[in-house]
Every structure is written in C-alpha cells, then in structure tokens.
Design an enzyme around this catalytic site. Sequence first.
Site, PDB file in Angstrom:
ATOM      1  N   ASN A  95      83.614  71.974 -58.876  1.00 29.85           N
ATOM      2  CA  ASN A  95      82.295  72.531 -59.189  1.00 29.85           C
ATOM      3  C   ASN A  95      81.488  71.589 -60.079  1.00 29.85           C
ATOM      4  OD1 ASN A  95      82.328  74.961 -57.753  1.00 29.85           O
ATOM      5  ND2 ASN A  95      83.410  76.052 -59.377  1.00 29.85           N
TER       6      ASN A  95
ATOM      7  N   GLU B 185      89.143  81.342 -57.731  1.00 30.55           N
ATOM      8  CA  GLU B 185      89.769  80.442 -56.763  1.00 30.55           C
ATOM      9  C   GLU B 185      91.223  80.851 -56.520  1.00 30.55           C
ATOM     10  OE1 GLU B 185      90.281  78.395 -60.800  1.00 30.55           O
ATOM     11  OE2 GLU B 185      88.849  79.695 -59.807  1.00 30.55           O
TER      12      GLU B 185
ATOM     13  N   ASP C 188      96.537  79.239 -55.968  1.00 29.90           N
ATOM     14  CA  ASP C 188      95.383  78.863 -56.777  1.00 29.90           C
ATOM     15  C   ASP C 188      94.971  77.450 -56.374  1.00 29.90           C
ATOM     16  OD1 ASP C 188      93.796  77.793 -58.992  1.00 29.90           O
ATOM     17  OD2 ASP C 188      94.384  79.592 -60.083  1.00 29.90           O
TER      18      ASP C 188
END
Length: 213
Positions: A106, A144, A98
């Site tokens: 973001n 992700e 991850d």
Amino acid sequence: PIIVGALFWTVAYHMAGQHALSVSGTCVNLFAFIWSYLALLDYDQYQQKDQRILAKLNHEVQYDGLTQARNWPMFQYDFNEHYARLAKSPNLVLITLDIDHFKSINDQYGHLAGNQVLITISTRVQHYLQSQNLNYQFYRTGGEEFAIILPDTKRIRAEEILFGCQKVIRDTQVQQDDTVIRITASFGMAVARSKDGSSTAVFKRADHYLYQS
C-alpha cells in the site's frame, strides 16, 4: 391469464344460454381478460424485482464487497456450524493466511494497487479451492487476512491444499504500471478437536501458528 380468460368466457357463454353474446357483454369480458392479464403480468414483474432485491441484500450481507469472498460474520456462522457437527464429521480443518508485507504494498504502490492484490488473490484462491472441492469455503476475516474451512478433510489432504494455495499465491503477479508486484503469504493450520471446547479455540490456535509463520 389463459385460465382466467377461459373462465370468463365460459361463464359468459352459460349466462347467455342459446343467445349470442351482446356486443357490450363481449367487450366487458374482453376487458376483464385484458385487465386480469395485465394485473398478473404486473404482479409477476413486482415479484421478480422483489426477489432480485432480496438476492442482492442477501449477497451484501454474506460477502465482502471488495474481494467477493465470504465475510467475517459468515465465517463465524459457518465455522460454528461445522464445529457443532464435529462428533459426526470429525475431519474438520481450518487454515488461516495473511498476505506478507501488505502495508508496504500500500505504501509503495498505493491503496488501489493493494485492493487489486486482495481481489486477485481472492479470485485465484477461490478458483483453486473450488477445483479441489466445492465444499471448501474461502473467507476474508480482516484487512489482508483470510481463512479457509475444509470440512471432511484429513490432515494430510489439508496440508496439500495449504501448499496448493501457497503456490497459487506465489505464482500470482499483479501488474502496476511498469512494475510487477509479487506476492507471498503466511499460513496457519489447525485440525479441530473435541477437546478444543469451541470453534473460537480452534481459530485462535490456527491464528497462533499463522503469526509464528
């Protein structure tokens, strides 16, 4: 087309006997040859177009559109297949990973930058895995989140692959305007065992270690 044309001319020759072919007969056979050639050419182009469409659809079904890693349905299918052969191939390892603090990437740099991070990580990790073993497969299992299936791999070797992936990600830098985005990832690893009972149990165990990390 050459065979078809030759057959037409052979038949026409025997039908004509010792007499020369008439102009009309010659034209008919020549027309038949040209038509058969164009028909076969058109069929071949149709077949090639059909194959390209099928290949494209097959790729879209199996691969994630953004990262070009294999997708979640393919991960489920492949891992189930490997686990089903566990008795014959006992050295099966699953690695989950991850990207750390991806939401903050973001939020700070925008979703396009986040997408670029995902694409870059996927490309570089896949390149590393293929350089180690062509049977190692990389999957995008979530936003992700990714997974790696290592068939016929013992635990010590799997740990080397894990740390190799970790280094690849740490060495990855994504340029965003005047800023360089540095990336790290957390990992979980599970060695498949027959007593797990199912591939899902192995995945849950690797996922548990990932969240601990």
